[in-house]
Motif scaffolding. Structure first.
Motif, PDB file in Angstrom:
ATOM      1  N   THR A 116       0.909   4.384  -2.921  1.00  0.00           N
ATOM      2  CA  THR A 116       0.853   5.840  -2.735  1.00  0.00           C
ATOM      3  C   THR A 116       1.844   6.569  -3.632  1.00  0.00           C
ATOM      4  O   THR A 116       1.710   7.780  -3.850  1.00  0.00           O
ATOM      5  CB  THR A 116       1.135   6.226  -1.273  1.00  0.00           C
ATOM      6  OG1 THR A 116       2.486   5.860  -0.930  1.00  0.00           O
ATOM      7  CG2 THR A 116       0.165   5.540  -0.325  1.00  0.00           C
ATOM      8  N   LEU A 117       2.833   5.841  -4.177  1.00  0.00           N
ATOM      9  CA  LEU A 117       3.867   6.458  -5.015  1.00  0.00           C
ATOM     10  C   LEU A 117       3.728   6.101  -6.488  1.00  0.00           C
ATOM     11  O   LEU A 117       4.390   6.708  -7.335  1.00  0.00           O
ATOM     12  CB  LEU A 117       5.257   6.015  -4.529  1.00  0.00           C
ATOM     13  CG  LEU A 117       5.591   6.321  -3.068  1.00  0.00           C
ATOM     14  CD1 LEU A 117       6.929   5.689  -2.698  1.00  0.00           C
ATOM     15  CD2 LEU A 117       5.622   7.824  -2.813  1.00  0.00           C
ATOM     16  N   LEU A 123       0.828  -1.204   0.000  1.00  0.00           N
ATOM     17  CA  LEU A 123       0.000   0.000   0.000  1.00  0.00           C
ATOM     18  C   LEU A 123       0.865   1.258   0.000  1.00  0.00           C
ATOM     19  O   LEU A 123       0.485   2.271  -0.592  1.00  0.00           O
ATOM     20  CB  LEU A 123      -0.949  -0.010   1.192  1.00  0.00           C
ATOM     21  CG  LEU A 123      -2.057  -1.083   1.136  1.00  0.00           C
ATOM     22  CD1 LEU A 123      -2.825  -1.129   2.450  1.00  0.00           C
ATOM     23  CD2 LEU A 123      -3.007  -0.828  -0.032  1.00  0.00           C
ATOM     24  N   ARG A 124       2.034   1.207   0.637  1.00  0.00           N
ATOM     25  CA  ARG A 124       2.957   2.344   0.565  1.00  0.00           C
ATOM     26  C   ARG A 124       3.423   2.569  -0.882  1.00  0.00           C
ATOM     27  O   ARG A 124       3.515   3.703  -1.349  1.00  0.00           O
ATOM     28  CB  ARG A 124       4.172   2.116   1.471  1.00  0.00           C
ATOM     29  CG  ARG A 124       3.941   2.430   2.927  1.00  0.00           C
ATOM     30  CD  ARG A 124       5.249   2.589   3.683  1.00  0.00           C
ATOM     31  NE  ARG A 124       6.060   1.385   3.648  1.00  0.00           N
ATOM     32  CZ  ARG A 124       5.983   0.394   4.520  1.00  0.00           C
ATOM     33  NH1 ARG A 124       5.078   0.453   5.497  1.00  0.00           N
ATOM     34  NH2 ARG A 124       6.764  -0.660   4.434  1.00  0.00           N
ATOM     35  N   HIS A 125       3.725   1.474  -1.580  1.00  0.00           N
ATOM     36  CA  HIS A 125       4.139   1.603  -2.973  1.00  0.00           C
ATOM     37  C   HIS A 125       2.995   2.146  -3.830  1.00  0.00           C
ATOM     38  O   HIS A 125       3.234   2.880  -4.795  1.00  0.00           O
ATOM     39  CB  HIS A 125       4.629   0.254  -3.507  1.00  0.00           C
ATOM     40  CG  HIS A 125       6.019  -0.089  -3.064  1.00  0.00           C
ATOM     41  ND1 HIS A 125       7.134   0.210  -3.806  1.00  0.00           N
ATOM     42  CD2 HIS A 125       6.475  -0.694  -1.930  1.00  0.00           C
ATOM     43  CE1 HIS A 125       8.224  -0.202  -3.180  1.00  0.00           C
ATOM     44  NE2 HIS A 125       7.841  -0.746  -2.036  1.00  0.00           N
ATOM     45  N   VAL A 162      -6.895   4.287  -0.899  1.00  0.00           N
ATOM     46  CA  VAL A 162      -5.639   4.980  -1.226  1.00  0.00           C
ATOM     47  C   VAL A 162      -5.799   5.751  -2.542  1.00  0.00           C
ATOM     48  O   VAL A 162      -5.413   6.922  -2.646  1.00  0.00           O
ATOM     49  CB  VAL A 162      -4.473   3.980  -1.329  1.00  0.00           C
ATOM     50  CG1 VAL A 162      -3.230   4.662  -1.896  1.00  0.00           C
ATOM     51  CG2 VAL A 162      -4.165   3.374   0.033  1.00  0.00           C
ATOM     52  N   VAL A 163      -6.366   5.091  -3.553  1.00  0.00           N
ATOM     53  CA  VAL A 163      -6.561   5.744  -4.849  1.00  0.00           C
ATOM     54  C   VAL A 163      -7.519   6.923  -4.716  1.00  0.00           C
ATOM     55  O   VAL A 163      -7.293   7.999  -5.298  1.00  0.00           O
ATOM     56  CB  VAL A 163      -7.078   4.731  -5.886  1.00  0.00           C
ATOM     57  CG1 VAL A 163      -7.465   5.428  -7.191  1.00  0.00           C
ATOM     58  CG2 VAL A 163      -6.026   3.660  -6.154  1.00  0.00           C
ATOM     59  N   ASP A 205      -8.048   8.797  -2.064  1.00  0.00           N
ATOM     60  CA  ASP A 205      -7.336   9.893  -1.398  1.00  0.00           C
ATOM     61  C   ASP A 205      -6.417  10.615  -2.375  1.00  0.00           C
ATOM     62  O   ASP A 205      -6.342  11.851  -2.371  1.00  0.00           O
ATOM     63  CB  ASP A 205      -6.524   9.350  -0.218  1.00  0.00           C
ATOM     64  CG  ASP A 205      -7.390   8.954   0.963  1.00  0.00           C
ATOM     65  OD1 ASP A 205      -8.565   9.372   1.005  1.00  0.00           O
ATOM     66  OD2 ASP A 205      -6.896   8.227   1.844  1.00  0.00           O
ATOM     67  N   ARG A 206      -5.722   9.845  -3.206  1.00  0.00           N
ATOM     68  CA  ARG A 206      -4.803  10.467  -4.154  1.00  0.00           C
ATOM     69  C   ARG A 206      -5.545  11.282  -5.216  1.00  0.00           C
ATOM     70  O   ARG A 206      -5.039  12.303  -5.682  1.00  0.00           O
ATOM     71  CB  ARG A 206      -3.941   9.395  -4.827  1.00  0.00           C
ATOM     72  CG  ARG A 206      -2.958   8.714  -3.874  1.00  0.00           C
ATOM     73  CD  ARG A 206      -1.979   7.842  -4.642  1.00  0.00           C
ATOM     74  NE  ARG A 206      -1.230   8.632  -5.612  1.00  0.00           N
ATOM     75  CZ  ARG A 206      -0.400   8.104  -6.513  1.00  0.00           C
ATOM     76  NH1 ARG A 206      -0.228   6.790  -6.557  1.00  0.00           N
ATOM     77  NH2 ARG A 206       0.252   8.866  -7.361  1.00  0.00           N
TER      78      ARG A 206
END
Length: 234
Positions: free
Chosen positions: A109-110, A105-107, A147-148, A150-151
Motif C-alpha cells: 500500500t506504500l 500487503l501493508r508495504h 490492493v493495486v 484500490d490504489r
C-alpha cells in the motif's frame, strides 16, 4: 504502577531474548511480523536501467524474453537483502504465514507504483489452481491485485482461471516452467477483458505463467496488457 525505567528495561530484555525469524538476530522496536528492521530492508527496489517489458537488464535492442504485453515492471528484488527477502517471505506466506502476508500487503500500500498503472482500465491477477487456493485459504496474487486496483481507482476483476490439475510452477525446473502449455490458463466464463488490462502476480521468475495469461487476455479482446509483479527474480 510499575516505574517507566523498569518497563523500558523489560522491553529491552525481551528484545534481546527474542530472535528474528529471518536472520536469527535480536529483534528491535522496528520489528514487524517477527522480522527485524534489517530483514525488512531487504525489500529492495530493482536497479534502474532495466527493460520496460521484461524488467531485466539487457543490451539495447529487441527484448530477448518472450512477452505478450506492452509494459512490464516489478516492485522488489526477489533476492535482495541478507537473507534474500523474497526467497524467505514468499515461501513462508504460501505455507500459511499470515503475519508476513499482512505485513507484505501493508508495504504494498506504500510502495511506489509505475506511473502507467493509472492508465489501465481494469486489474486482474495471474490465477492459481482451485485446490491450491482451497488448501491455502487465500490467493496472494489476487490480494495484491485488489490492493493495486484500490490504489489506482480501477476495478479488480478475476478474469482468468488455471486448470485444477496444474501443479505449482515453483516446484518445476526452469526448463519445465517454460514448457507450460497454453491450455493451462483460460478465460473465466463470462469475463470480458476489454481495454487496457493490468495483470498482477506475486513473483516473476521465467515469466511463462504471465506469458500464458497475457496471451489469453489478448486473444479474448484486451486492447493492451501490462504486467506488474511484487518480486522479480533477477
Amino acid at each position: 504502577m510499575l516505574p517507566t525505567t523498569f518497563l523500558d528495561g523489560l522491553a529491552r530484555a525481551r528484545g534481546s531474548l527474542l530472535l528474528c525469524r529471518g536472520c536469527l538476530g535480536s529483534v528491535d522496536a522496528e520489528a514487524e511480523a517477527g522480522l527485524c528492521a534489517r530483514c525488512w530492508q531487504g525489500l529492495q527496489p530493482l536497479p534502474e536501467g532495466r527493460c520496460g517489458r521484461c524488467a531485466l537488464p539487457h543490451a539495447e535492442g529487441p527484448c530477448p524474453e518472450p512477452v505478450a504485453w506492452e509494459l512490464g515492471e516489478a516492485l522488489w528484488d526477489y533476492h535482495g537483502g541478507r537473507p534474500p527477502f523474497g526467497a524467505l517471505v514468499l515461501p513462508g506466506i504460501k505455507r500459511g504465514e499470515t503475519g508476513w502476508r499482512r505485513a507484505l500487503l501493508r508495504h504494498l500500500t506504500l510502495a511506489a507504483l509505475p506511473d502507467w498503472v493509472q492508465e489501465v482500465d481494469r486489474v486482474t491477477s495471474a490465477p492459481s489452481a482451485l485446490p491450491r487456493r482451497l488448501w491455502r485459504g487465500f490467493d496472494l496474487a489476487a490480494e495484491a491485485g485488489r490492493v493495486v486496483a484500490d490504489r489506482a481507482g480501477r476495478p479488480y476483476e478475476p478474469l482468468l482461471a488455471k486448470g485444477w490439475w496444474r501443479g505449482r510452477q515453483a516446484m518445476r525446473t526452469e526448463s519445465a516452467r517454460r514448457r507450460l502449455p497454453r491450455k493451462a490458463v483460460a478465460l473465466r466464463r463470462g469475463a470480458l477483458p476489454g481495454g487496457i488490462v493490468l495483470l498482477v502476480d506475486d513473483v516473476w521468475t521465467t515469466g511463462t505463467t504471465l506469458l500464458r495469461c497475457a496471451q489469453v487476455l489478448r486473444e479474448s479482446g484486451a486492447d493492451e496488457v501490462r504486467v506488474l509483479a511484487l518480486f522479480r527474480a533477477m
